[in-house]
Design a protein around this motif. Structure first.
Motif, PDB file in Angstrom:
ATOM      1  N   GLN A  57      33.971  54.633  36.882  1.00 49.99           N
ATOM      2  CA  GLN A  57      32.881  53.434  36.053  1.00 49.99           C
ATOM      3  C   GLN A  57      31.626  53.035  36.643  1.00 49.99           C
ATOM      4  O   GLN A  57      30.896  53.082  36.690  1.00 49.99           O
ATOM      5  CB  GLN A  57      33.348  52.820  35.436  1.00 49.99           C
ATOM      6  N   ILE A  58      31.678  52.424  38.199  1.00 54.53           N
ATOM      7  CA  ILE A  58      31.527  51.905  39.283  1.00 54.53           C
ATOM      8  C   ILE A  58      30.483  53.698  39.595  1.00 54.53           C
ATOM      9  O   ILE A  58      29.328  53.679  40.112  1.00 54.53           O
ATOM     10  CB  ILE A  58      31.724  51.685  40.383  1.00 54.53           C
ATOM     11  N   GLU A  59      30.919  53.982  40.260  1.00 51.69           N
ATOM     12  CA  GLU A  59      30.303  55.742  40.352  1.00 51.69           C
ATOM     13  C   GLU A  59      29.573  56.510  39.715  1.00 51.69           C
ATOM     14  O   GLU A  59      28.198  56.739  39.640  1.00 51.69           O
ATOM     15  CB  GLU A  59      31.932  57.057  40.718  1.00 51.69           C
ATOM     16  N   MET A  60      29.846  55.982  38.588  1.00 50.21           N
ATOM     17  CA  MET A  60      28.624  56.293  37.086  1.00 50.21           C
ATOM     18  C   MET A  60      27.373  55.628  36.596  1.00 50.21           C
ATOM     19  O   MET A  60      26.506  55.750  36.559  1.00 50.21           O
ATOM     20  CB  MET A  60      29.376  56.731  35.889  1.00 50.21           C
ATOM     21  N   CYS A  61      27.104  54.186  37.661  1.00 54.49           N
ATOM     22  CA  CYS A  61      25.657  53.680  37.647  1.00 54.49           C
ATOM     23  C   CYS A  61      25.074  54.286  37.734  1.00 54.49           C
ATOM     24  O   CYS A  61      23.348  53.521  38.195  1.00 54.49           O
ATOM     25  CB  CYS A  61      26.672  52.403  37.926  1.00 54.49           C
ATOM     26  N   ILE A  96      26.874  38.706  33.717  1.00 51.46           N
ATOM     27  CA  ILE A  96      28.032  38.913  34.847  1.00 51.46           C
ATOM     28  C   ILE A  96      29.115  39.320  33.583  1.00 51.46           C
ATOM     29  O   ILE A  96      29.670  38.467  33.241  1.00 51.46           O
ATOM     30  CB  ILE A  96      28.501  37.950  35.361  1.00 51.46           C
ATOM     31  N   SER A  97      29.590  40.412  33.886  1.00 50.62           N
ATOM     32  CA  SER A  97      30.487  40.807  33.014  1.00 50.62           C
ATOM     33  C   SER A  97      31.462  42.014  33.643  1.00 50.62           C
ATOM     34  O   SER A  97      31.941  42.293  34.599  1.00 50.62           O
ATOM     35  CB  SER A  97      29.910  42.362  32.310  1.00 50.62           C
ATOM     36  N   ASN A  98      33.392  41.215  32.970  1.00 51.51           N
ATOM     37  CA  ASN A  98      34.533  42.414  33.223  1.00 51.51           C
ATOM     38  C   ASN A  98      34.158  42.990  33.657  1.00 51.51           C
ATOM     39  O   ASN A  98      34.217  43.417  32.204  1.00 51.51           O
ATOM     40  CB  ASN A  98      35.249  40.874  32.694  1.00 51.51           C
ATOM     41  N   PHE A  99      34.371  44.125  34.024  1.00 52.40           N
ATOM     42  CA  PHE A  99      33.656  45.896  33.537  1.00 52.40           C
ATOM     43  C   PHE A  99      35.559  46.884  33.000  1.00 52.40           C
ATOM     44  O   PHE A  99      35.523  48.073  33.904  1.00 52.40           O
ATOM     45  CB  PHE A  99      33.226  46.389  34.652  1.00 52.40           C
ATOM     46  N   SER A 100      36.291  45.531  33.790  1.00 56.72           N
ATOM     47  CA  SER A 100      37.660  46.611  33.924  1.00 56.72           C
ATOM     48  C   SER A 100      37.636  47.874  32.362  1.00 56.72           C
ATOM     49  O   SER A 100      36.882  46.916  31.248  1.00 56.72           O
ATOM     50  CB  SER A 100      38.781  45.944  34.442  1.00 56.72           C
ATOM     51  N   ASP A 101      38.553  48.248  32.534  1.00 56.09           N
ATOM     52  CA  ASP A 101      38.651  48.862  30.795  1.00 56.09           C
ATOM     53  C   ASP A 101      39.537  47.754  30.120  1.00 56.09           C
ATOM     54  O   ASP A 101      40.384  46.772  30.718  1.00 56.09           O
ATOM     55  CB  ASP A 101      39.879  49.405  31.390  1.00 56.09           C
ATOM     56  N   PRO A 102      38.670  47.583  29.093  1.00 55.57           N
ATOM     57  CA  PRO A 102      39.674  46.272  28.355  1.00 55.57           C
ATOM     58  C   PRO A 102      40.887  47.031  27.662  1.00 55.57           C
ATOM     59  O   PRO A 102      41.820  45.541  27.548  1.00 55.57           O
ATOM     60  CB  PRO A 102      38.766  46.170  26.779  1.00 55.57           C
TER      61      PRO A 102
END
Length: 155
Positions: A57-61, A96-102
């Protein structure tokens, strides 16, 4: 009705979605007084210190910020997404958000230092509060899927 895509049925009965959507609407109403005054500058995805391997998901940004001038130090335990904003007066704001898989149920400890700020206005859920910063440092623990909007300032 369970599994209904709407908040109410045709005959006006509330579905399982009614209460959660009502809560989200209240959060948005609390936040809009500040958030609507800001314009988006960019986003900075940050890999968490506890995260192993590649993070798709970071690469996709793709088009993301490498740094944010108003933040001199930053660390997080889970993947974190920081949206950078500015208002008409040049003041910074950060989503600011927790970007981990919920579904992993990982809490994210986010620590950062705002350049020149001694306080921050923090919008979190249905609350807002002014937080005093020690040496411009700010720390928060975000639950899975959680986020805040922060406006650092100097009194």
């Amino acid at each position: 009705a369970v599994g209904s895509p709407s908040m109410t049925t045709k005959d006006g009965k509330r579905t399982d979605l009614y209460t959660p959507v009502k809560a989200v609407n209240a959060e948005l109403k609390n936040l809009d007084e500040a958030y609507l005054d800001f314009s988006w500058v960019g986003a900075m995805p940050v890999k968490g210190s506890e995260v192993q391997g590649e993070v798709k998901q970071i690469e996709m940004c793709g088009l993301s910020l490498d740094k944010i001038d108003a933040i001199s130090e930053l660390s997080c335990t889970q993947n974190t997404l920081i949206g950078a904003f500015k208002n008409g007066e040049g003041r910074d704001g950060f989503l600011i958000s927790n970007f981990s898989d919920p579904s992993l149920l990982k809490k994210d400890v986010v620590s950062l230092r705002f350049n020149g700020a001694d306080s921050a206005l923090v919008y979190h859920g249905q609350t807002k509060e002014v937080v005093e910063l020690s040496s411009s440092n700010f720390e928060i623990t975000l639950d899975e899927g959680d986020g805040i909007f922060v406006i650092p300032f100097k009194k």
